[in-house]
Each structure stands twice: as structure tokens, then as C-alpha cells.
Design an enzyme around this catalytic site. Structure first.
Site, short mmCIF file in Angstrom:
data_model
loop_
_atom_site.label_atom_id
_atom_site.label_comp_id
_atom_site.label_asym_id
_atom_site.label_seq_id
_atom_site.Cartn_x
_atom_site.Cartn_y
_atom_site.Cartn_z
N HIS A 199 67.06 4.22 -5.05
CA HIS A 199 65.76 3.89 -5.62
C HIS A 199 65.18 2.68 -4.88
O HIS A 199 65.36 1.54 -5.30
CB HIS A 199 65.97 3.59 -7.10
CG HIS A 199 64.77 3.16 -7.87
ND1 HIS A 199 63.47 3.37 -7.47
CD2 HIS A 199 64.67 2.50 -9.07
CE1 HIS A 199 62.63 2.88 -8.38
NE2 HIS A 199 63.34 2.35 -9.34
N CYS A 207 60.09 5.61 -15.39
CA CYS A 207 60.11 4.49 -16.31
C CYS A 207 59.78 3.24 -15.51
O CYS A 207 59.96 3.20 -14.29
CB CYS A 207 61.46 4.37 -17.01
SG CYS A 207 62.87 4.15 -15.90
N CYS A 259 58.82 -0.62 -10.84
CA CYS A 259 59.39 0.59 -10.24
C CYS A 259 58.38 1.70 -10.03
O CYS A 259 58.65 2.65 -9.30
CB CYS A 259 60.52 1.12 -11.12
SG CYS A 259 61.89 -0.02 -11.33
#
Length: 401
Positions: A357, A387, A91
Site C-alpha cells: 500500500h 478506508c 490513504c
């Protein structure tokens, strides 16, 4: 060492990551092609001045497989001398791309680099690239793997947050994003996406729900309780023995949305900017990555921010605005609590709970959003953090020029 400056950034709107989403018709290369052309046109950029294009992509398969960065450079008719590389730090890939570009410039290895990321989640499902982390039973057991949602619920349980707490945060994300969109705060950076015939596919972020309230979110069922019953709760509790049971509080409404999107940022030295006739908007002051506990997985933002702050000789109180990726509501809530910062300085225009996202692009998107908002408010410093899968964290500190 030289400074790495941000000269411009652009992004697509974020489209719902399903077949009826606004960007489903657009291939990942098409999204990047449009942004590269926009970056060239709005800056009157001689693309031969760019050394490299560094892109994050978390699921590099199919149309977004191989080295999509180089493919996009050629498809956008940029100078053949512009190289391209594609990377994945899960991510954090979009922000890692920016940080790598800044490191290239700071070291003097390269003078001007475009960085960002892309993810077409409606066309290529998250996790479709596989990997030993989830597919190899030996590795899975050895590392104590659990799905990220279980980790988010465990964080909420450890921190003492109930369903009402995380739903209140999620509702605020939608409300802030709705205000920001209505006031045109994203307009400077969003490049609308058109199809090959010139028809507009999407011009604004698609998943913001302005009518979202804690009461509407309270109707949704927890998303990860069944996974927990399948044995993942037991795996997590073997490591976190201080917890008797995990309270499953996260669901689709207080977790990041699955969306399509792409983003690019133009980064260079002072001299390269002068050659291109550009004025810098920001300076990348510090950056850091860390590894964190891999079962709970989502606790990396605060320690990565501390590391970046230490490298910059700063304290959390020196940062005016924060962007903490809203993978799940508990993530920015925990980061803010650990760093001792007020939530009214975190994600002031909403976040991934409201807007989604797009995995490989998000880090570059939130850094650009941060720069825009610093300029709008006439503030000086900001920090973006995410994160990361596998138990990691990443942070980047910027300051306005």
C-alpha cells in the site's frame, strides 16, 4: 456537465518499503518522471494538451515535499504550460486525485488532466510529516485516537471474525496476486523502473508471496496487542462499550505492506481525446467521499460506496467487480458484508496485503487494476473504495466504454 473518460493509466511495480527494497534507490520524482515519460510515449501525447497534473502524497516531506507534481512535470520535460498540484486525503489521496481530475473535466474547467500519486515509504517513513492528529495530546484525547491496527482488531471483534478468518482472507490475497502476476494481468500497466544508467531496478511487484497459506500466517504474532495494553484498547472500549475486550488478530501478514510506488491516469473529455487522437477505455460515472467514526477509523468504504451508487442510480448488485483496499483483512471483509457482495468479486487479483500500500498512489493503482480486469473479463462496471485515516471513506464507480 460533460463526461470524464479514462484514456490510459500506468504504474510502477511496488517495491518493498525498506532499504533493501527494489525501488529504494529511486527518488519519488524519479518514479514519477518515468511514468510521465511512459504516458507521453505510449500515447504519442502532445503534453501541451494537458491542463494539470494532480497527485496524491500522504507524507509530503523531503524529496516528496513541496509541490512534487509540478516538480515532476518539469523534470519529465513536459510542456511548461502543464500545471501541477499535490494533495493529501491520507490513504485515499491517489483516488482523490483521480476524482478531482474528473471533477475538473466534468465541470468544463479543464479538458485533460493527469491524476495519480506517489509514496516512497523506504525513504520517508509513514507519519514523518507529523500532524496534530497524533502529536497534539489535547487533540489526540478529544478525538479518541487509536492506531489503525487497533481499529481493525476492533472491527474483527465486533463482526465475530477470529484469527483463522482474517488469515484465510490474507492467504487468498497472496494466492490471487501470484496467479495474476504469473498470467501477466498487470503487465499492460506496469512500467519497469530503471536507474539513471539504464539498469533495471524492478519490473514486478516485489512483496507477493505465492507460498503463503493460513498455516504459515498462523505463526506470526499479533502486531497491535502491546499497543492495546499501553492504553489504546481502553480508549476504544470507552466508545464501544458493547465489547468486553478486543481480540487482536491482525499482524504483518494480514495487513497492508509498506512499499514504494507511483501511478498515473490520463483523464479527459471526449473532445480532448479526439484532439489527442486517443480512444477512451472507461468513463468515471460517479464518485463520493464521506466522514466516518474516527476512533475505529476504518468503516468508511461501505457508506462511501452507497453514496456513489446512489449518485449513479445504481445498486451494489449492478457492479461487476470491486476493489476494496486491503489496509487490513477486516476492512474488505466488512465492506463486502455490509454491501451484501460476494468476496469472489472483490480484489480478484489480490490486494495490498500481497502487493503493498504505497499510501499516496494506492487509490489510482487499484482503479487502474479494476479497469484492466473489466477489460480482461469483458465486464462493464466496477467500484474502487478505500478506508481513510481520520475516519473517512472514498469510492469511485467506472464503466467501460
Amino acid at each position: 456537465m460533460t463526461d470524464a473518460f479514462i484514456y490510459d493509466h500506468v504504474r510502477t511495480p511496488r517495491g518493498k518499503g525498506k532499504k533493501d527494497g527494489g525501488l529504494h534507490q529511486a527518488s519519488p520524482v524519479w518514479l514519477l518522471r518515468g511514468l510521465l515519460k511512459a504516458l507521453e510515449q505510449r500515447n504519442r501525447l502532445d503534453t501541451a494538451l494537458v491542463d494539470d497534473v494532480v497527485l496524491g502524497c500522504v507524507t509530503p516531506v523531503g524529496e516528496q515535499g513541496a509541490d512534487i507534481a509540478r516538480t515532476a512535470v518539469l523534470d519529465a520535460d513536459w510542456a511548461q504550460t502543464v500545471a501541477g498540484v499535490t494533495l493529501s486525503r491520507f490513504c485515499a489521496s491517489g483516488l482523490e486525485a483521480v476524482n478531482l481530475a474528473a471533477a475538473k473535466v466534468k465541470s468544463g474547467l479543464e479538458d485533460m488532466v493527469v491524476a495519480g500519486g506517489v509514496e516512497s515509504m523506504s525513504r520517508w517513513a509513514m507519519g514523518s510529516d507529523g500532524g496534530a492528529w497524533v502529536m497534539d495530546p489535547r487533540v489526540n484525547q478529544h478525538l479518541g485516537f487509536v492506531p489503525q491496527g487497533i481499529g481493525a482488531d476492533l472491527i474483527a471483534t465486533l463482526e465475530g471474525w477470529n484469527r483463522a478468518d482474517v488469515d484465510a482472507y490474507a492467504a487468498r490475497s497472496h494466492q490471487r496476486a501470484a496467479v495474476a502476476r504469473a498470467e501477466g494481468r498487470f503487465a499492460r500497466s506496469i512500467v519497469p523502473v530503471h536507474d539513471i544508467a539504464g539498469l533495471q531496478l524492478l519490473a514486478e511487484d516485489e512483496t507477493i508471496r505465492s507460498a503463503t497459506t493460513p498455516e504459515t500466517l498462523a505463526r506470526l504474532e499479533p502486531s497491535f496487542a502491546m499497543m492495546g495494553q499501553m492504553g489504546f484498547d481502553a480508549t476504544a472500549l470507552r466508545k464501544y462499550t458493547m465489547v468486553e475486550r478486543i481480540d487482536h488478530v491482525h499482524h504483518a501478514g494480514n495487513s497492508s505492506g509498506i512499499v514504494d510506488g507511483a501511478a498515473l491516469m490520463l483523464i479527459g473529455s471526449a473532445e480532448s481525446g479526439r484532439r489527442a487522437g486517443l480512444r477512451p477505455r472507461g468513463r468515471i460515472r460517479s464518485m463520493a467521499v464521506i466522514g466516518s467514526e474516527p476512533t475505529i477509523m476504518l468503516t468508511g468504504p461501505a457508506p462511501s460506496c452507497r453514496k456513489a451508487l446512489a449518485k449513479a442510480g445504481m445498486a451494489a448488485a449492478d457492479i461487476d467487480l470491486w476493489e476494496v483496499n486491503e489496509a487490513f483483512a477486516a476492512v474488505p471483509m466488512k465492506c463486502a458484508r455490509e454491501l451484501g457482495i460476494e468476496l469472489d468479486r472483490v480484489n480478484v487479483n489480490g490486494g495490498a496485503i500481497a502487493m503493498g500500500h504505497p499510501l499516496g498512489a494506492t487509490g489510482a493503482i487499484i482503479l487502474g487494476t479494476l479497469l484492466d480486469e473489466l477489460e480482461r473479463r469483458d465486464l462493464a462496471t466496477g467500484c474502487a473504495t478505500l478506508c481513510v485515516g481520520g475516519g473517512m471513506g472514498i469510492a469511485t464507480i467506472i464503466e467501460r466504454v
